[in-house]
Scaffold this active site. Structure first.
Site, PDB file in Angstrom:
ATOM      1  N   PHE A  12      73.381  83.278  19.644  1.00 54.10           N
ATOM      2  CA  PHE A  12      75.229  82.632  20.696  1.00 54.10           C
ATOM      3  C   PHE A  12      75.124  81.827  19.204  1.00 54.10           C
ATOM      4  O   PHE A  12      74.509  80.576  18.680  1.00 54.10           O
ATOM      5  CB  PHE A  12      74.017  81.975  21.093  1.00 54.10           C
ATOM      6  CG  PHE A  12      75.579  81.470  22.253  1.00 54.10           C
ATOM      7  CD1 PHE A  12      76.310  82.057  23.291  1.00 54.10           C
ATOM      8  CD2 PHE A  12      76.128  79.889  22.071  1.00 54.10           C
ATOM      9  CE1 PHE A  12      77.499  80.932  23.401  1.00 54.10           C
ATOM     10  CE2 PHE A  12      77.092  79.495  22.496  1.00 54.10           C
ATOM     11  CZ  PHE A  12      77.439  79.980  23.098  1.00 54.10           C
TER      12      PHE A  12
ATOM     13  N   ASP B 193      73.253  78.394  11.382  1.00 51.89           N
ATOM     14  CA  ASP B 193      74.068  77.748  12.916  1.00 51.89           C
ATOM     15  C   ASP B 193      72.974  76.881  13.030  1.00 51.89           C
ATOM     16  O   ASP B 193      72.553  77.646  13.568  1.00 51.89           O
ATOM     17  CB  ASP B 193      73.655  78.570  13.437  1.00 51.89           C
ATOM     18  CG  ASP B 193      75.602  78.123  15.218  1.00 51.89           C
ATOM     19  OD1 ASP B 193      74.984  76.995  14.674  1.00 51.89           O
ATOM     20  OD2 ASP B 193      75.790  79.461  16.090  1.00 51.89           O
TER      21      ASP B 193
ATOM     22  N   LYS C  61      76.716  69.830  18.728  1.00 50.98           N
ATOM     23  CA  LYS C  61      75.860  68.958  19.655  1.00 50.98           C
ATOM     24  C   LYS C  61      75.114  67.486  19.357  1.00 50.98           C
ATOM     25  O   LYS C  61      76.014  66.480  19.532  1.00 50.98           O
ATOM     26  CB  LYS C  61      75.158  70.129  20.249  1.00 50.98           C
ATOM     27  CG  LYS C  61      75.592  71.249  20.343  1.00 50.98           C
ATOM     28  CD  LYS C  61      74.878  71.971  21.900  1.00 50.98           C
ATOM     29  CE  LYS C  61      74.997  73.613  22.478  1.00 50.98           C
ATOM     30  NZ  LYS C  61      75.167  74.269  21.584  1.00 50.98           N
TER      31      LYS C  61
HETATM   32  C1  PLP Z   1      75.931  75.089  21.680  1.00 50.82           C
HETATM   33  C2  PLP Z   1      76.668  76.089  20.224  1.00 50.82           C
HETATM   34  C3  PLP Z   1      76.947  76.921  19.703  1.00 50.82           C
HETATM   35  C4  PLP Z   1      78.768  76.504  20.562  1.00 50.82           C
HETATM   36  O1  PLP Z   1      79.124  75.228  20.211  1.00 50.82           O
HETATM   37  P1  PLP Z   1      79.785  74.734  21.413  1.00 50.82           P
HETATM   38  O2  PLP Z   1      80.461  73.235  20.487  1.00 50.82           O
HETATM   39  O3  PLP Z   1      79.679  75.130  22.646  1.00 50.82           O
HETATM   40  O4  PLP Z   1      81.384  75.591  20.806  1.00 50.82           O
HETATM   41  C5  PLP Z   1      77.147  77.511  18.423  1.00 50.82           C
HETATM   42  N1  PLP Z   1      76.172  77.486  18.386  1.00 50.82           N
HETATM   43  C6  PLP Z   1      75.044  76.980  18.698  1.00 50.82           C
HETATM   44  C7  PLP Z   1      73.987  77.879  17.712  1.00 50.82           C
HETATM   45  C8  PLP Z   1      75.025  76.679  19.982  1.00 50.82           C
HETATM   46  O5  PLP Z   1      74.138  76.720  20.522  1.00 50.82           O
END
Ligand code: PLP
Length: 408
Positions: free
Chosen positions: A138, A223, A252
């Site tokens: 994700f 990520d 986040k």
């Molecule tokens: C939440 C998340 C995203 C996306 O972040 P948004 O602020 O919702 O666009 C991307 N990568 C990972 C691993 C995430 O947990």
């Protein structure tokens, strides 16, 4: 139905399936609903609230900055941005950062950076660069990022997607090496898959991937939007394997639980692909976000949130592993990033989450079979013990009901 839920339902797109609770206030590990009921937040907005709700120091930084200067755009310099990016780079061992707002934007920034790097530096013809990601990943919700997803719901009806994107099985370093071609720009990976269900790859996976990337001149992009900033008991989850990625995505918790703040950080030579006008964001790196982000990083250090996550997470996971229930296939996690893998033959994760909610504990299912437990990192031990008790009781209650049905 609750009138406020009905109102939201009428005007808000139905792109989520929220639990039926209307929150009005948050403080530390707690949130309150409009009936005055208090809940322990074991979800932390998918780790965006790792500092806890309305952290006093971060709120104070927000208010002070809001009175002074908020948005100027990057058409001008501000007195806030440099110090924020300096601390972010120093803490993560990266050279430079490109500030954005949401996680998906920062991932897009990383994808643009590695494509341009492949063209400018690696000699991949323009338009031919390839990016490899993992099955079950994700990375957000933009079209390019959904193009990397293997989740059919994230893709269905949203195509066509950009070319040059492919996936390999998560946890399989040999599959990564086999997928690399002379046109491969980067490997994009979550050190632990969050939305995928708190999936921890085999030990040695990330360091093997780092070695393969180095050998093939492929950029390793981690990520850490969800795993970063202490969630897994290290500042970055990559540190569990001593890996320093070529590029890193944070988001986040970087916004201190108050604002959307994200960034792409990288080695100087990778970030050097960007020239004025190549890429940008009206709001990225604005003074308000920079002040909040800087204070969020300072609080992380001053309150030793990384160590707290490690110690409390190890304790909670140890306790959860002793839970004896046919519903529980596995309790897994690292730091305060824990998933309870529920056997769908015995229960739905959603019904466990609903029962926990009625006991005053907020969590969320991911992938229908995993209950995610990711409280604010400073959650007091006593509250963790209370939460564990609620979880034990819900499992016992559901096991007893299943037993009664089976013998009836
Ligand atoms: C939440 C998340 C995203 C996306 O972040 P948004 O602020 O919702 O666009 C991307 N990568 C990972 C691993 C995430 O947990």
């Amino acid at each position: 139905m609750h009138p406020l839920i009905e109102l939201e339902d009428r005007y808000c797109a139905h792109n989520y399936h929220p639990l039926p609770v209307v929150l009005v206030r948050g403080e530390g590990p707690y949130v309150w609903d409009d009936q005055g009921r208090r809940y322990v937040d074991m979800m932390s907005a998918y780790s965006a609230v790792s500092h806890g709700h309305a952290h006093p120091r971060i709120v104070a930084a927000l208010i002070e900055q809001a009175r002074n200067l908020n948005i100027v755009s990057r058409a001008f310099h501000s007195d806030r941005l440099g110090a924020f990016l300096e601390l972010a780079c120093t803490l993560t061992g990266q050279d430079m950062a490109l500030p954005m707002n949401t996680g998906a934007e920062a991932v897009e920034t990383a994808l643009k950076a590695v494509r341009k790097w492949a063209w400018k530096t690696k000699g991949v013809p323009d338009g031919q660069a390839e990016i490899i990601a993992c099955e079950g990943n994700f990375h957000g919700r933009t079209i390019a990022v959904c193009g990397l997803s293997t989740e059919s719901q994230y893709r269905e009806g949203f195509g066509p997607f950009p070319p040059g994107l492919r996936t390999v099985p998560y946890g399989d370093a040999a599959a990564l090496e086999a997928a690399i071609t002379p046109h491969t720009a980067a490997f994009l990976v979550e050190p632990i898959q969050g939305e995928g269900g708190i999936v921890i790859p085999p030990a040695g996976y990330l360091s093997a991937c780092a070695e393969i990337c180095r050998r093939h001149n492929v950029m390793l992009i981690a990520d850490e939007i969800q795993t970063g900033l202490g969630r897994t008991g290290k500042l970055l989850a990559c540190e569990h394997e001593g890996v320093k990625p070529d590029g890193l995505v944070l988001g986040k918790a970087l916004g201190g639980g108050i604002l959307p703040v994200s960034m792409f950080l990288a080695r100087r030579d990778l970030m050097a692909v960007f020239s004025p006008g190549d890429h940008g964001s009206t709001f990225g790196g604005n003074p308000l976000a920079a002040a909040v982000g800087l204070e969020a990083l300072r609080v992380l250090q001053d309150e030793d949130l990384v160590a707290q996550s490690a110690a409390k997470g190890a304790w909670l996971l140890g306790e959860l592993r002793q839970l004896d229930s046919p519903m529980l296939r596995e309790a897994r996690g690292r730091g305060l990033f824990i998933g309870l893998d529920i056997d769908p033959a015995h229960a739905r994760a959603r019904s466990i989450v609903e029962r926990l909610m009625s006991r005053g504990l907020l969590s969320k299912e991911t992938h229908e079979t995993v209950v995610r437990l990711a409280p604010p990192l400073g959650i007091p031990q006593a509250l963790l013990e209370w939460s564990l008790e609620q979880i034990r009781e819900v499992f016992a209650e559901m096991d007893a009901e299943a037993g009664a049905t089976a013998s009836a």
